[in-house]
Enzyme design. Structure first.
Site, PDB file in Angstrom:
ATOM      1  N   ARG A  57       0.853  -1.186   0.000  1.00  0.00           N
ATOM      2  CA  ARG A  57       0.000   0.000   0.000  1.00  0.00           C
ATOM      3  C   ARG A  57       0.890   1.238   0.000  1.00  0.00           C
ATOM      4  O   ARG A  57       1.848   1.325   0.769  1.00  0.00           O
ATOM      5  CB  ARG A  57      -0.918   0.002   1.217  1.00  0.00           C
ATOM      6  CG  ARG A  57      -1.892   1.181   1.250  1.00  0.00           C
ATOM      7  CD  ARG A  57      -2.686   1.183   2.542  1.00  0.00           C
ATOM      8  NE  ARG A  57      -3.594   0.047   2.612  1.00  0.00           N
ATOM      9  CZ  ARG A  57      -4.039  -0.486   3.760  1.00  0.00           C
ATOM     10  NH1 ARG A  57      -3.618   0.009   4.924  1.00  0.00           N
ATOM     11  NH2 ARG A  57      -4.867  -1.498   3.742  1.00  0.00           N
ATOM     12  N   GLY A 103     -16.384  -6.858   2.052  1.00  0.00           N
ATOM     13  CA  GLY A 103     -16.339  -8.287   2.345  1.00  0.00           C
ATOM     14  C   GLY A 103     -16.594  -8.661   3.781  1.00  0.00           C
ATOM     15  O   GLY A 103     -16.859  -9.830   4.079  1.00  0.00           O
ATOM     16  N   ARG A 111      -4.092   3.304  17.351  1.00  0.00           N
ATOM     17  CA  ARG A 111      -4.801   2.636  16.249  1.00  0.00           C
ATOM     18  C   ARG A 111      -4.600   3.440  14.978  1.00  0.00           C
ATOM     19  O   ARG A 111      -3.966   4.481  14.978  1.00  0.00           O
ATOM     20  CB  ARG A 111      -6.306   2.500  16.552  1.00  0.00           C
ATOM     21  CG  ARG A 111      -6.690   1.364  17.460  1.00  0.00           C
ATOM     22  CD  ARG A 111      -6.489  -0.020  16.820  1.00  0.00           C
ATOM     23  NE  ARG A 111      -7.733  -0.557  16.259  1.00  0.00           N
ATOM     24  CZ  ARG A 111      -7.936  -0.839  14.983  1.00  0.00           C
ATOM     25  NH1 ARG A 111      -7.009  -0.609  14.093  1.00  0.00           N
ATOM     26  NH2 ARG A 111      -9.080  -1.346  14.569  1.00  0.00           N
ATOM     27  N   LYS A 112      -5.176   2.960  13.887  1.00  0.00           N
ATOM     28  CA  LYS A 112      -5.099   3.676  12.615  1.00  0.00           C
ATOM     29  C   LYS A 112      -5.760   5.042  12.733  1.00  0.00           C
ATOM     30  O   LYS A 112      -6.558   5.288  13.647  1.00  0.00           O
ATOM     31  CB  LYS A 112      -5.785   2.858  11.519  1.00  0.00           C
ATOM     32  CG  LYS A 112      -7.292   2.713  11.717  1.00  0.00           C
ATOM     33  CD  LYS A 112      -7.912   1.783  10.682  1.00  0.00           C
ATOM     34  CE  LYS A 112      -8.060   2.465   9.349  1.00  0.00           C
ATOM     35  NZ  LYS A 112      -8.859   1.629   8.405  1.00  0.00           N
ATOM     36  N   CYS A 136     -14.242  -1.814   4.658  1.00  0.00           N
ATOM     37  CA  CYS A 136     -13.291  -1.088   3.812  1.00  0.00           C
ATOM     38  C   CYS A 136     -13.969  -0.588   2.540  1.00  0.00           C
ATOM     39  O   CYS A 136     -13.540   0.403   1.954  1.00  0.00           O
ATOM     40  CB  CYS A 136     -12.110  -1.992   3.461  1.00  0.00           C
ATOM     41  SG  CYS A 136     -11.120  -2.497   4.886  1.00  0.00           S
ATOM     42  N   GLY A 137     -15.023  -1.275   2.113  1.00  0.00           N
ATOM     43  CA  GLY A 137     -15.786  -0.846   0.949  1.00  0.00           C
ATOM     44  C   GLY A 137     -16.840   0.194   1.266  1.00  0.00           C
ATOM     45  O   GLY A 137     -17.574   0.633   0.377  1.00  0.00           O
TER      46      GLY A 137
END
Length: 634
Positions: free
Chosen positions: A166, A552, A281-282, A557-558
């Site tokens: 990424r 998914g 975290r992110k 994430c989508g």
């Protein structure tokens, strides 16, 4: 040039880059293909005004000492020289004590900081190339977790021994040279794994990589002005901005340099910044440039929305915070009651990240995102702490953080614009052209074709969108027709819509990676999404586009919750004969969300149906019913 791979080694390649950028400013476009004499380069170097503009375009600070030595290749960098400390060494004693009692990931980071991957990725790659080890022999925490600090994600469950890389692509701006490099990087691998994906953060993911090739790819990225560092685990993700920044007739503020400057602060100009690598975290940051909010600020930890100062009229940003998706919780951002001048954006983001790093939860990872810290402290106390730290770190800017400013357009409506097709720019005689990239998946030869088209029509520049599509900027109006007739856009896959309702489902189709490569995904998404949309478009006529997002798993994430129709991987059961008896059998399924909205007044969709089998025999009738009843399909 792409035909010559000679590396220039000189005392200050940053000066060369700045000079070349100055040429781009000063020279008519056709002349860029001619040779430039050393004398001309030297004259441009001495032109201070042009250099300042060029350095801004290249993302460099005016303070020479503020940027690292860019004469080094990525694999030549060392801790103690290029990185003074590891990420753990930037934590306070109190934070370290909390981490010792924290979750598994915190203990793993204390055992060896993820920032070590900046250097170790090259050591691992060299050892594999030299036959000294194999990827199977690497420590599993190194291979599957720590390498994410260097942008490498091992796909152990789906494609063992292969990695996704990424990148960092601030504001989603890439060039034809980048696209060709992406194609070359993945094209060496089998066709079923070596692919390029555009993500929902205007970013690029390179798939199918083998670890021994990492150094060549990383060096190549950094020599081309891109980066792979700090793109996974507890780091800040790609900076999202306005994909038509600098082009938009309705632009309120240009997000390109702002995104670049924030990214430079976070990653130390792309070489890695350990001070920002050990977050709880992110963390996501998005910068909007217009009322459309193409950056989707409402689902980011920090969202910057343009708004003028009511007293001076200066355009700045109101700040919203705390938006995120996770398995256990989904939340839109909330107002922080802060307004920023553009010049204060970078130090403000730095302060926010440091406050989060030093005070965020290190226990339950599901409760370690920024919003949980805000809720634990209370918004007023959190804002007070950020203001105090900002003022202390930036004495010359003390008092600059104002209360949120009223939006002059409040009470009026603004419909988010579609960026696909042909649109007039604010520059006379120019248009930007948006093309559909089905679910963001690009094959190597397709990437090269996009690069050729960009060279031909848009001076080698492409813009990525959060809808996983591409935009060709600065196309001369007298060349638009030729671009539309390019065979590449008339073969059925890549399409430039001719009007606002062409390809009504494909144009807004978004999908995460899915089970093809992701070990967390419950279902395969990308291929299924493309096939279902095509079937529905063939069968139904729609009065307007419908945005369909596939994800998914519940990590989303989508971004299923922001779609008109969102499909999220979930368990499902069907009646099936087993050993002569009818039994309920587990199959791939989806939960269906309806009602998401993006733009100026966003909100999240809600679950409409649960446990629908993903097989088209079951899913197709449900989707047809929804499109007819909710969206006017016939």
């Amino acid at each position: 040039t792409p035909q010559h791979d000679t590396r220039l080694r000189m005392p200050s390649p940053r000066l060369l880059l700045a000079s070349l950028a100055a040429i781009a400013i000063a020279t008519p476009q056709p002349a860029l293909r001619t040779r430039i004499s050393p004398t001309r380069l030297q004259a441009l170097v001495q032109a201070s005004q042009r250099l300042r503009a060029a350095r801004a375009i290249a993302g460099f600070s005016e303070d020479e000492s503020a940027t690292p030595d860019m004469n080094k290749l990525a694999h030549e960098r060392e801790f103690g020289v290029d990185w003074p400390k590891t990420g753990t060494e930037y934590l306070s004693e109190e934070t370290i004590e909390r981490a010792k009692k924290g979750n598994k990931a915190e203990k793993m980071k204390l055992a060896k900081c993820g920032s070590m991957a900046f250097k170790e990725v090259h050591e691992f790659a060299a050892a594999i190339r030299e036959g000294k080890t194999t990827w199977e022999e690497l420590d599993i925490d190194d291979a599957d977790i720590r390498l994410k600090w260097s942008g490498l994600f091992h796909r152990r469950k789906r494609t063992p021994g292969r990695f996704m890389m990424r990148l960092k692509v601030p504001n989603g701006i890439v060039t034809s040279e980048h696209m060709r490099f992406f194609a070359d990087s993945v094209g060496r691998y089998p066709a079923e794994v070596g692919v390029i994906d555009i993500t929902t953060r205007q970013n690029i993911q390179l798939r199918g990589l083998e670890l021994q090739d990492a150094t060549d790819i990383i060096d190549g990225l950094q020599s081309r002005g891109l980066s792979n560092v700090q793109t996974g685990m507890d780091n800040v993700r790609n900076l999202v901005g306005n994909p038509i920044a600098g082009l938009d007739p309705h632009e309120q503020i240009d997000t390109r340099q702002i995104c670049k400057d924030i990214d430079n602060m976070i990653t130390n100009h792309g070489i890695g910044n350990p001070a920002m690598t050990n977050l709880p975290r992110k963390f996501n940051i998005a910068v909007s440039g217009s009322r459309d909010d193409f950056a989707h600020t409402s689902i980011n930890d920090i969202g910057l929305r343009p708004c003028p100062n009511k007293e001076t009229g200066e355009m700045g940003f109101n700040v919203i915070v705390g938006g995120y998706f996770s398995i256990k919780r989904v939340m839109e951002s909330i107002p922080m009651n802060v307004w920023l001048k553009p010049d204060d954006v970078v130090p403000f983001c730095k302060t926010m990240l440091e406050v989060f790093r030093d005070n965020g939860a290190r226990g339950d990872r599901q409760k370690a995102r920024l919003i949980w810290l805000i809720e634990d402290m209370g918004m007023e106390a959190f804002k007070s702490l950020v203001t105090k730290e900002f003022d202390a770190a930036n004495p010359s800017k003390a008092g600059n953080l104002l209360d949120a400013q009223p939006e002059p357009w409040a009470g009026t409506t603004w419909e988010k614009r579609d960026l696909l097709g042909v649109h007039a720019q604010k520059q006379e005689g120019k248009s930007f052209v948006g093309a559909i990239v089905p679910v963001g998946r690009i094959l190597p030869d397709e990437a090269r074709a996009l690069a050729d088209i960009a060279d031909k029509y848009s001076a080698g520049e492409l813009r990525l969108t959060v809808e996983q599509n591409v935009i060709f900027p600065n196309v001369a109006n007298d060349q638009v027709e030729a671009l539309l007739k390019e065979p590449f856009f008339n073969t059925g896959k890549y399409v430039i819509p001719g009007n606002a309702i062409d390809s009504p489902l494909s144009r807004g189709l978004v999908s995460c990676t899915g089970a093809q490569f992701c070990g967390i995904a419950l279902i395969e998404t990308k291929n299924r999404a493309m096939e279902l949309s095509k079937k529905l478009e063939e069968k139904l006529k729609l009065p307007a586009p419908v945005r369909i997002h596939w994800t998914g798993c519940p990590n989303s994430c989508g971004q299923a919750q922001i779609a008109d129709i969102g499909l999220m991987g979930a368990p499902a059961r069907i009646e099936k004969e087993v050993d002569g008896k009818m039994k309920k059998v587990a199959v791939e399924g989806v939960n269906i969300f309806l009602g998401g909205k993006v733009g100026e007044d966003p909100f999240l969709g809600e679950v409409y149906k649960k446990g629908i089998p993903a097989d088209f025999e079951y899913l197709m009738p449900v989707m047809e019913e929804i499109l007819k009843e909710k969206f006017g399909a016939v």
